[in-house]
Design a protein around this motif. Structure first.
Motif, PDB file in Angstrom:
ATOM      1  N   ALA A   1       0.829  -1.211   0.000  1.00 37.26           N
ATOM      2  CA  ALA A   1       0.000   0.000   0.000  1.00 37.26           C
ATOM      3  C   ALA A   1       0.861   1.258   0.000  1.00 37.26           C
ATOM      4  N   ARG A   2       1.967   1.246   0.738  1.00 42.33           N
ATOM      5  CA  ARG A   2       2.865   2.406   0.764  1.00 42.33           C
ATOM      6  C   ARG A   2       3.457   2.649  -0.624  1.00 42.33           C
ATOM      7  N   ILE A   3       3.901   1.578  -1.267  1.00 39.30           N
ATOM      8  CA  ILE A   3       4.513   1.710  -2.583  1.00 39.30           C
ATOM      9  C   ILE A   3       3.482   2.148  -3.621  1.00 39.30           C
ATOM     10  N   GLN A   4       2.284   1.622  -3.540  1.00 45.11           N
ATOM     11  CA  GLN A   4       1.238   2.000  -4.491  1.00 45.11           C
ATOM     12  C   GLN A   4       0.895   3.485  -4.383  1.00 45.11           C
ATOM     13  N   ALA A   5       0.897   4.019  -3.172  1.00 46.69           N
ATOM     14  CA  ALA A   5       0.616   5.448  -2.991  1.00 46.69           C
ATOM     15  C   ALA A   5       1.688   6.300  -3.666  1.00 46.69           C
TER      16      ALA A   5
ATOM     17  N   GLY B   1       3.440   5.298  -6.244  1.00 46.81           N
ATOM     18  CA  GLY B   1       3.187   5.117  -7.669  1.00 46.81           C
ATOM     19  C   GLY B   1       2.113   6.049  -8.184  1.00 46.81           C
ATOM     20  N   GLN B   2       1.078   6.268  -7.394  1.00 40.87           N
ATOM     21  CA  GLN B   2       0.015   7.190  -7.807  1.00 40.87           C
ATOM     22  C   GLN B   2       0.546   8.620  -7.922  1.00 40.87           C
ATOM     23  N   GLU B   3       1.444   8.999  -7.011  1.00 41.85           N
ATOM     24  CA  GLU B   3       2.025  10.346  -7.109  1.00 41.85           C
ATOM     25  C   GLU B   3       2.920  10.461  -8.339  1.00 41.85           C
ATOM     26  N   ILE B   4       3.659   9.405  -8.659  1.00 40.81           N
ATOM     27  CA  ILE B   4       4.471   9.412  -9.874  1.00 40.81           C
ATOM     28  C   ILE B   4       3.571   9.622 -11.091  1.00 40.81           C
ATOM     29  N   ASN B   5       2.404   8.987 -11.097  1.00 44.07           N
ATOM     30  CA  ASN B   5       1.445   9.199 -12.191  1.00 44.07           C
ATOM     31  C   ASN B   5       0.982  10.648 -12.238  1.00 44.07           C
ATOM     32  N   THR B   6       0.676  11.209 -11.071  1.00 43.26           N
ATOM     33  CA  THR B   6       0.202  12.592 -11.007  1.00 43.26           C
ATOM     34  C   THR B   6       1.257  13.558 -11.525  1.00 43.26           C
ATOM     35  N   GLN B   7       2.509  13.316 -11.166  1.00 45.48           N
ATOM     36  CA  GLN B   7       3.597  14.184 -11.603  1.00 45.48           C
ATOM     37  C   GLN B   7       4.020  13.926 -13.056  1.00 45.48           C
TER      38      GLN B   7
ATOM     39  N   SER C   1      20.535  -4.814  -0.673  1.00 45.05           N
ATOM     40  CA  SER C   1      19.971  -3.506  -1.021  1.00 45.05           C
ATOM     41  C   SER C   1      19.455  -3.499  -2.455  1.00 45.05           C
ATOM     42  N   LYS C   2      20.131  -4.206  -3.359  1.00 44.41           N
ATOM     43  CA  LYS C   2      19.663  -4.273  -4.751  1.00 44.41           C
ATOM     44  C   LYS C   2      18.382  -5.092  -4.849  1.00 44.41           C
ATOM     45  N   LYS C   3      18.315  -6.221  -4.143  1.00 45.74           N
ATOM     46  CA  LYS C   3      17.106  -7.038  -4.185  1.00 45.74           C
ATOM     47  C   LYS C   3      15.908  -6.259  -3.637  1.00 45.74           C
ATOM     48  N   ARG C   4      16.120  -5.484  -2.582  1.00 42.38           N
ATOM     49  CA  ARG C   4      15.026  -4.681  -2.026  1.00 42.38           C
ATOM     50  C   ARG C   4      14.590  -3.594  -2.995  1.00 42.38           C
ATOM     51  N   ALA C   5      15.551  -2.962  -3.672  1.00 46.35           N
ATOM     52  CA  ALA C   5      15.198  -1.967  -4.679  1.00 46.35           C
ATOM     53  C   ALA C   5      14.429  -2.614  -5.827  1.00 46.35           C
ATOM     54  N   ASP C   6      14.852  -3.819  -6.231  1.00 49.29           N
ATOM     55  CA  ASP C   6      14.127  -4.555  -7.269  1.00 49.29           C
ATOM     56  C   ASP C   6      12.681  -4.831  -6.851  1.00 49.29           C
ATOM     57  N   ALA C   7      12.486  -5.223  -5.599  1.00 50.67           N
ATOM     58  CA  ALA C   7      11.146  -5.531  -5.111  1.00 50.67           C
ATOM     59  C   ALA C   7      10.257  -4.296  -5.125  1.00 50.67           C
ATOM     60  N   VAL C   8      10.823  -3.150  -4.750  1.00 54.57           N
ATOM     61  CA  VAL C   8      10.052  -1.904  -4.777  1.00 54.57           C
ATOM     62  C   VAL C   8       9.683  -1.546  -6.205  1.00 54.57           C
ATOM     63  N   GLN C   9      10.635  -1.698  -7.128  1.00 57.63           N
ATOM     64  CA  GLN C   9      10.326  -1.392  -8.526  1.00 57.63           C
ATOM     65  C   GLN C   9       9.207  -2.281  -9.063  1.00 57.63           C
ATOM     66  N   ALA C  10       9.284  -3.572  -8.748  1.00 60.98           N
ATOM     67  CA  ALA C  10       8.264  -4.495  -9.242  1.00 60.98           C
ATOM     68  C   ALA C  10       6.882  -4.107  -8.734  1.00 60.98           C
ATOM     69  N   GLU C  11       6.811  -3.637  -7.498  1.00 61.43           N
ATOM     70  CA  GLU C  11       5.518  -3.203  -6.954  1.00 61.43           C
ATOM     71  C   GLU C  11       5.076  -1.897  -7.597  1.00 61.43           C
ATOM     72  N   LEU C  12       6.019  -0.973  -7.802  1.00 55.75           N
ATOM     73  CA  LEU C  12       5.679   0.285  -8.473  1.00 55.75           C
ATOM     74  C   LEU C  12       5.155   0.032  -9.881  1.00 55.75           C
TER      75      LEU C  12
ATOM     76  N   LYS D   1       3.259  -2.060 -10.967  1.00 53.08           N
ATOM     77  CA  LYS D   1       1.841  -2.408 -10.991  1.00 53.08           C
ATOM     78  C   LYS D   1       0.954  -1.173 -10.964  1.00 53.08           C
ATOM     79  N   THR D   2       1.518  -0.037 -10.528  1.00 53.41           N
ATOM     80  CA  THR D   2       0.730   1.177 -10.345  1.00 53.41           C
ATOM     81  C   THR D   2       1.067   2.258 -11.359  1.00 53.41           C
ATOM     82  N   VAL D   3       2.352   2.393 -11.705  1.00 49.56           N
ATOM     83  CA  VAL D   3       2.775   3.443 -12.638  1.00 49.56           C
ATOM     84  C   VAL D   3       2.219   3.130 -14.026  1.00 49.56           C
ATOM     85  N   THR D   4       1.510   4.078 -14.590  1.00 56.02           N
ATOM     86  CA  THR D   4       0.777   3.827 -15.836  1.00 56.02           C
ATOM     87  C   THR D   4       1.494   4.289 -17.092  1.00 56.02           C
ATOM     88  N   ASN D   5       2.506   5.132 -16.959  1.00 55.98           N
ATOM     89  CA  ASN D   5       3.212   5.645 -18.130  1.00 55.98           C
ATOM     90  C   ASN D   5       3.998   4.512 -18.800  1.00 55.98           C
ATOM     91  N   PRO D   6       3.677   4.139 -20.040  1.00 55.67           N
ATOM     92  CA  PRO D   6       4.350   3.002 -20.686  1.00 55.67           C
ATOM     93  C   PRO D   6       5.789   3.293 -21.077  1.00 55.67           C
TER      94      PRO D   6
END
Length: 212
Positions: free
Chosen positions: A118-122, A124-130, A154-165, A167-172
């Protein structure tokens, strides 16, 4: 969110910009394994201001005073929640969200806990807004354990955050830059557990297109 402090630093004089501070492929381009020439988030981000002439009669310098080299610093606003789990840093050009690893992952793990998505999705929504087209996701650890293990985690954690983002970031056409920095670029003292906790983090940075 309960806020514990707000810090605003602004200096406007003239010349070079310095910012304080500081993303893996959901849709299009993917950048990885490059080493920045300066710490993440410290790149210049604004144009030079109006030049000031050292011999201008409007300057009121003390006797023998010399005008320093022109310089401009971005205005930086930092808001951190009361537990330090989430920190938001904004300049005129960028937004950076830093999340402590403990709020997303179990110890020594890159698997999300129940609250992390939920934190990451929020964000992602701001990235869409901006309407951001470039997103950086940088992982960091404390100085406990080996450097190489910290870099891998640290890289695996960054990868996990990107994968979750993703799902939300809509810009192709968005480009994600994802990196793991281990214990490099600490933001707090690794000599205390409180400091180490702040250093164990993932930072998500993207440009601002909506000026406030």
């Amino acid at each position: 969110m309960i806020k514990s402090h707000r810090t605003i630093a602004a200096t406007a004089v003239a010349g070079l910009v310095i910012t304080g501070a500081h993303f893996i492929g959901a849709t299009s381009a993917y950048a990885d394994d490059a080493t920045p020439s300066v710490p993440p988030g410290t790149e210049a981000s604004a144009s030079a201001p109006v030049p000031v002439k050292a011999d201008s009669p409007g300057l009121k310098l003390p006797q023998g005073g010399i005008l320093a080299a022109p310089k401009v610093l971005d205005m930086v606003e930092v808001v951190e929640d009361i537990g330090g789990e989430e920190r938001r840093q904004e300049t005129n050009q960028t937004v950076m969200m830093a999340l402590q690893s403990e709020v997303m992952f179990p110890e020594d793990s890159a698997i999300f806990n129940a609250q992390a998505a939920a934190r990451i999705q929020a964000i992602g929504q701001e990235i869409n807004t901006q309407k951001a087209t470039t997103v950086r996701i940088f992982g960091f650890t404390d100085d406990q354990g080996s450097y190489e293990h910290g870099k891998e985690l640290s890289k695996k954690r960054a990868d996990a955050v990107q994968a979750e983002l993703a799902k939300t970031v809509t810009n192709p056409s968005v480009t994600f830059d994802v990196r793991g920095y281990s214990e490099d670029y600490p933001i707090a003292d690794n000599g205390t557990e409180e400091g180490r906790k702040k250093n164990r983090r993932v930072e998500i940075t993207f440009p601002r297109s909506i000026k406030q």
